[in-house]
Design a protein around this motif. Structure first.
Motif: not given
Length: 311
Positions: A205, A247, A249, A277, A281-282
């Protein structure tokens, strides 16, 4: 009954009950578990100057035997304590996690704040594999800011092979990549993206906040530079790989330095989409209207970041 009176014989007992209630209620409020901090003066390292570390343990850590996900955050001076911060502003990361736990939006996590090295911050947070392919002109610009050798790879070795093993040894963590996040802003966003890409089996993440994609002196960011964007495109194409449950952001504001980031972020978003990607979602990419390049703005959206990344 409005005219009833308490029998005199009951008064002492009732007074005792009221005293206990009044005494216990404030204590219960004061005893509310807001987690606790552990400061580590320096983690030994063969790769970088040993940094100061702050560990935040969430509510319940000292009372249960469960294991916790871990969030590694850059610029540790600016996370928790205004008196340690560079601008008397902080992310208030512990308070964000407390809010999200109360809403049951995320499970409790441990936060690890890693101090930046002061004047060497730029070169320690610079993604090293983007330096070599750059033109001599670009390298000259990077060198002018770095004032020394780029050490991004050494810093990642510290995070992945020195700091994380110590944290996993000394605390009850969930050490797998799915429960290990890395977060930073500006140059800290760059090195967080770099960690996520270089060590996918460790950091599953990542949040890259107000990321300084231009790599340049903030005073010279100005217009979008295709040459730097091409460096990112080649690097991500070669190294990012497929999501495999990871994931990512990314975000930016629209004021101060962040006002320049829109075209860069659009190019990165396009690169990720081309590499398979999936948006929302990803990876997540958001723009925050009116938000500037500073800690109060990052604190204001940290709930969004953590809820999406860890929820």
């Amino acid at each position: 009954m409005s005219g009833s009176r308490i029998p005199p014989a009951w008064a002492p007992a009732l007074a005792g009950v009221l005293f206990l209630l009044l005494a216990l209620c404030p204590r219960a409020a004061l005893a509310q578990d807001k987690g606790r901090f552990v400061e580590i003066a320096a983690i030994p390292s063969a790769n970088i100057a040993p940094p100061h570390i702050v560990v935040w343990l969430p509510p319940g850590y000292d009372k249960d035997k469960r294991r916790y996900g871990v969030v590694y955050m850059q610029d540790g001076q600016n996370l928790f304590f205004p008196e340690r911060s560079g601008f008397n502003k902080v992310w208030a990361a512990d308070k964000s996690v407390l809010r999200l736990i109360a809403k049951k939006a995320i499970a409790p996590v441990i936060i690890i704040g890693v101090d930046h090295p002061g004047a060497a911050r730029y070169r320690q947070y610079f993604p090293q594999k983007l330096y070599g392919p750059a033109s001599p002109k670009l390298q000259e610009q990077f060198d002018r800011l770095a004032k020394g050798p780029i050490t991004g790879d050494a810093y990642l070795k510290f995070l992945a092979t020195e700091l994380k093993p110590v944290i996993d040894r000394d605390y009850r963590t969930r050490p797998d990549a799915a429960h290990t996040a890395v977060i930073g802003s500006s140059m800290g966003g760059l090195i967080s993206c770099y960690a996520f890409t270089e060590y996918p089996k460790i950091f599953g993440r990542a949040a890259c906040v107000s990321t300084h994609w231009p790599l340049a002196d903030p005073a010279d960011v100005g217009p979008y530079k295709p040459e730097v964007a091409a460096l990112w495109r080649r690097y991500l194409t070669k190294n990012l790989g497929s999501p495999n449950g990871r994931k990512l952001w990314m975000d930016h504001g629209t004021e101060t330095l962040d006002a320049h980031y829109g075209p860069w972020q659009e190019a990165i978003d396009a690169d990720l989409t081309r590499l398979g990607w999936r948006p929302h979602r990803d990876f997540e990419s958001r723009s925050y209207a009116g938000a500037a390049h500073e800690e109060n703005a990052w604190a204001a959206r940290l709930d969004d970041i953590l809820a999406w990344l860890l929820g």
